[in-house]
Enzyme design. Structure first.
Site, PDB file in Angstrom:
ATOM      1  N   GLU A  17       0.833  -1.205   0.000  1.00 18.23           N
ATOM      2  CA  GLU A  17       0.000   0.000   0.000  1.00 18.23           C
ATOM      3  C   GLU A  17       0.872   1.261   0.000  1.00 18.23           C
ATOM      4  O   GLU A  17       0.733   2.144   0.844  1.00 18.23           O
ATOM      5  CB  GLU A  17      -0.977  -0.026   1.183  1.00 18.23           C
ATOM      6  CG  GLU A  17      -1.895  -1.244   1.118  1.00 18.23           C
ATOM      7  CD  GLU A  17      -2.961  -1.317   2.205  1.00 18.23           C
ATOM      8  OE1 GLU A  17      -2.730  -0.790   3.304  1.00 18.23           O
ATOM      9  OE2 GLU A  17      -4.026  -1.892   1.927  1.00 18.23           O
ATOM     10  N   GLU A  28     -12.592  -3.250  11.913  1.00 12.29           N
ATOM     11  CA  GLU A  28     -12.635  -2.458  10.684  1.00 12.29           C
ATOM     12  C   GLU A  28     -13.755  -2.884   9.739  1.00 12.29           C
ATOM     13  O   GLU A  28     -14.515  -2.049   9.255  1.00 12.29           O
ATOM     14  CB  GLU A  28     -11.276  -2.550   9.972  1.00 12.29           C
ATOM     15  CG  GLU A  28     -11.251  -1.785   8.655  1.00 12.29           C
ATOM     16  CD  GLU A  28      -9.877  -1.797   7.979  1.00 12.29           C
ATOM     17  OE1 GLU A  28      -8.906  -2.318   8.565  1.00 12.29           O
ATOM     18  OE2 GLU A  28      -9.793  -1.262   6.863  1.00 12.29           O
ATOM     19  N   ASP A  72      -8.357  -9.415   3.702  1.00 10.25           N
ATOM     20  CA  ASP A  72      -8.156  -8.355   4.690  1.00 10.25           C
ATOM     21  C   ASP A  72      -9.253  -8.335   5.750  1.00 10.25           C
ATOM     22  O   ASP A  72     -10.110  -7.451   5.714  1.00 10.25           O
ATOM     23  CB  ASP A  72      -8.094  -7.009   3.955  1.00 10.25           C
ATOM     24  CG  ASP A  72      -7.536  -5.903   4.835  1.00 10.25           C
ATOM     25  OD1 ASP A  72      -7.076  -6.204   5.939  1.00 10.25           O
ATOM     26  OD2 ASP A  72      -7.579  -4.738   4.402  1.00 10.25           O
TER      27      ASP A  72
HETATM   28  C1  LIG Z   1      -2.466   0.002   8.500  1.00 11.33           C
HETATM   29  O1  LIG Z   1      -3.066  -0.037   7.253  1.00 11.33           O
HETATM   30  C2  LIG Z   1      -4.146  -0.893   7.085  1.00 11.33           C
HETATM   31  C3  LIG Z   1      -5.317  -0.163   6.413  1.00 11.33           C
HETATM   32  O2  LIG Z   1      -5.806   0.887   7.193  1.00 11.33           O
HETATM   33  C4  LIG Z   1      -6.418  -1.169   6.221  1.00 11.33           C
HETATM   34  O3  LIG Z   1      -7.574  -0.597   5.667  1.00 11.33           O
HETATM   35  C5  LIG Z   1      -5.848  -2.193   5.303  1.00 11.33           C
HETATM   36  O4  LIG Z   1      -6.778  -2.970   4.852  1.00 11.33           O
HETATM   37  O5  LIG Z   1      -4.834  -2.892   6.012  1.00 11.33           O
HETATM   38  C6  LIG Z   1      -3.732  -2.088   6.232  1.00 11.33           C
HETATM   39  C7  LIG Z   1      -2.648  -2.922   6.862  1.00 11.33           C
HETATM   40  O6  LIG Z   1      -2.973  -3.927   7.471  1.00 11.33           O
HETATM   41  O7  LIG Z   1      -1.489  -2.578   6.707  1.00 11.33           O
END
Ligand SMILES: CO[C@H]1[C@H](O)[C@@H](O)[C@H](O)O[C@@H]1C(=O)O
Length: 681
Positions: A288, A395, A367
């Site tokens: 990311e 989340e 996720d």
């Molecule tokens: C910390 O970032 C998070 C992010 O907010 C979350 O939406 C994502 O799916 O996973 C990431 C991760 O686990 O690194």
């Protein structure tokens, strides 16, 4: 609201059952605790608080073990006073193990080390809080998992990434907090459920947090580390892989570059000067948009090993996250499958990592969705230490507005049999280090706390934090046992309260799943915030999270023959179970297969009818949860009652929104009416 009321599960309310109170008073007449380590002081402080609260009585301490009728200490301190068989019990346990035993009318809490002592004291207090009979104790305990970690996603500006409980308890307005009372309380709560490691900053390490590993912050971070150390919890920091460039202007962060390696060695030496028991680094790299070794055409073993070499002399660890995938995908590209990514990236690197590296792998391949299969990477690297990663923060499971007790989900993950080394190769045994000869392994999770008075936004979300710790200490505990322990300690032992909240917690994950994304397909959430429905919200974006619903059907074909081949990452029989449509479990059907709406599930319903049924039902179940909660009003304090009542109001609105959006969307797409003719907007 008075925040001192919110003591999570360490309430220590006065014990009103006369007989029990009398028993405890007499057991704790004359107490000795041996040792001078800060961990011993923590144990002593906790017992004092508990006795003061529950028995309204100041403990009288003695120095003399002979005279005492309650003896606490590590084996080296009190061995002479134990029976041979008790010493033997301890010899068979790890350094965190302990016994709590009654013998010759005395109570003994003895750990192999001071850590064990602290855990033993917490165990005893837990039993007090649930009003157990403590007259004949024969407890022998040790944790199943070696690493029991919590990850904070807290930022220096005071925000918490995916935090639903207010602001950070660690940072405020760009500074580390001065008043560390809440941090200390957090350490108490974490140690009471056996957590032994914490990383205190977000894995997305932004500009200023990059400097946490410099003298600008290390003295203050040491102060936090000391608080946690006194509770047997080691402190870790998340680091920016490009630190040498960001901090000292090096021209590269290439892990094979000599100067970069040297930079990290010196950096680590500096950190250990401040914090001699520093745990190590948590790293999110090439994920990311975070920097990582890919920039230099190096792989993740190169990246992790560079840090591992620097940390090795100090017994430090590298916790390297495997959440690495292409987040710039095109929805037309059906060959790239985000679910495949972790395995594809990391499996080929097995055997290349240093022994102080642990790979941290999310429980599912995507996720933290409400339902996912277990990540096939777990257990697939016999020569590489692994941690499974859970998310206590909700989340994708209601954000601590909706009730979702996650212990049953995590238990399913832990009980999953990978068959990697034959039957019985469960995730639970893998991360406990019993399947492959891991040097280090265990479990990590993203925390759900913040500076809200009740710590977790939704009071009942405390059960997830409590349960996480208890479950990873002893995965054989049932979801119900854990729930009941938590309720008794938090709300008292009244039968009606324990039973009602217990059944609410235990049904809540299924209820949440009922009204949200169906049959394992996941997502369908509002982009960015991830709360509330938006069925096509991510359908044409770059994150690789598609459901592929069209007028004929829905689901992602991940089979070997016609799909992305993801199912091939599993061992038999799982590979075939997931790959063959007729074998695939209903709850994961749309994760693995694209099927017509009229496809009949194992439960006899068609996919479309199942979507309608579960969505109407899920909403009604939320109404039932509300009624259950309302019936408890007279049995608890108003603050907590109102907090949860308000959350249910909001959950009901959310459930209705999900129900109606999902039902209308699929009715319109499929053109197939609900067989019961219920209202679809
Ligand atoms: C910390 O970032 C998070 C992010 O907010 C979350 O939406 C994502 O799916 O996973 C990431 C991760 O686990 O690194």
């Amino acid at each position: 609201m008075d925040s001192s009321k919110y003591k999570m599960w360490l309430q220590y309310e006065i014990c009103t059952v006369e007989q029990v109170n009398v028993q405890y008073q007499s057991l704790l007449r004359n107490v000795v605790i041996k040792g001078n380590d800060p961990i011993i002081f923590s144990a002593k402080d906790e017992l004092q608080r508990a006795v003061k609260g529950m028995l309204d009585h100041e403990l009288s301490w003695t120095e003399n073990v002979q005279e005492a009728n309650f003896v606490i200490g590590n084996i080296n301190e009190v061995a002479d006073f134990l029976k041979e068989e008790q010493r033997q019990l301890l010899t068979d346990l790890t350094e965190e193990g302990y016994i709590v035993q009654t013998s010759n009318q005395k109570t003994y809490i003895v750990g192999n080390t001071d850590k064990g002592v602290l855990y033993g004291v917490h165990h005893f207090i837990r039993l007090m809080q649930i009003n157990s009979d403590l007259s004949q104790l024969q407890i022998v305990e040790q944790p199943k998992n070696q690493f029991r970690m919590i990850n904070q996603w807290d930022n220096l500006d005071g925000t918490v990434e995916r935090g639903y409980s207010g602001q950070s308890i660690f940072y405020q307005n760009g500074k580390i907090v001065k008043d560390k009372k809440r941090i200390r309380d957090y350490a108490r709560y974490l140690s009471s459920v056996g957590i032994n490691a914490i990383s205190i900053n977000n894995v997305n390490v932004w500009e200023e947090e990059t400097y946490f590993i410099t003298n600008k912050y290390l003295a203050e971070i040491k102060a936090i580390a000391d608080i946690f150390s006194a509770y047997a919890i080691r402190l870790y920091l998340s680091i920016n892989f490009a630190s040498p460039m960001a901090i000292d202007g090096l021209s590269t962060a290439d892990p094979l570059n000599k100067e970069v390696k040297q930079w990290w060695k010196e950096k680590v030496a500096e950190i250990y000067e401040y914090i001699p028991d520093f745990g190590g680094f948590v790293v999110k790299a090439d994920s990311e948009h975070r920097p990582g070794p890919f920039t230099y055409n190096r792989d993740h073993a190169d990246g992790a090993n560079m840090l591992a070499e620097a940390l090795e002399p100090y017994d430090g660890k590298v916790v390297w996250r495997c959440f690495v995938y292409n987040c710039l995908q095109d929805w037309r590209d059906r060959a790239t499958d985000r679910a495949r990514a972790a395995y594809d990236h990391f499996k080929p690197l097995d055997g290349r990592f240093h022994e102080n590296v642990l790979l941290q792998i999310k429980n599912g391949p995507m996720d933290f969705q409400v339902r996912e299969p277990v990540s096939p990477l777990l257990g697939a690297m016999p020569q590489t230490n692994q941690l499974v990663e859970f998310q206590v923060a909700q989340e994708y499971t209601g954000q601590q507005i909706d009730l979702c007790y996650l212990i049953p989900q995590w238990k399913q993950v832990l009980d999953f049999d990978t068959h990697i080394k034959g039957t019985g190769s469960t995730i639970s045994e893998i991360v406990a280090g019993n399947i492959h000869a891991y040097k280090y392994s265990g479990i990590a999770a993203v925390s759900n706390i913040g500076d809200d008075e009740n710590w977790t936004g939704h009071t009942l979300a405390q059960a997830n934090l409590y349960g996480y710790g208890r479950l990873i200490w002893d995965p054989s505990l049932s979801s119900q046992e854990i729930a009941e322990e938590w309720i008794s300690q938090t709300f008292g032992n009244q039968k009606e309260v324990v039973e009602k909240i217990g059944s609410m917690l235990l049904s809540s994950w299924t209820i949440y799943e009922n009204y949200t994304a169906p049959l394992g397909v996941g997502w369908m959430v509002t982009p960015g915030i991830h709360y509330g429905p938006n069925i096509d919200g991510y359908e044409y974006s770059r994150w690789g999270t598609y459901h592929f619903a069209d007028r004929e059907g829905i689901g992602v074909d991940r089979t070997i023959e016609t799909g992305t081949g993801y199912t091939d990452q599993y061992e038999e029989p799982n590979r075939s179970i997931y790959n063959i449509l007729s074998e695939c479990p209903d709850e994961l059907l749309l994760f693995f297969h694209h099927v017509p709406y009229k496809y009949t599930l194992k439960n006899g319903e068609t996919v479309i009818q199942h979507i309608y049924n579960t969505h109407f039902k899920g909403y009604e179940q939320v109404e039932d949860l509300m009624d259950s909660w309302n019936s408890l009003e007279s049995l608890m304090d108003n603050d907590r009652f109102k907090n949860v009542q308000d959350r249910f109001r909001r959950q009901k609105i959310n459930a209705k929104e999900w129900r109606d959006q999902i039902n209308s969307y699929f009715y319109r797409k499929s053109g197939i009416a609900d067989q019961y003719n219920r209202t679809i907007y």
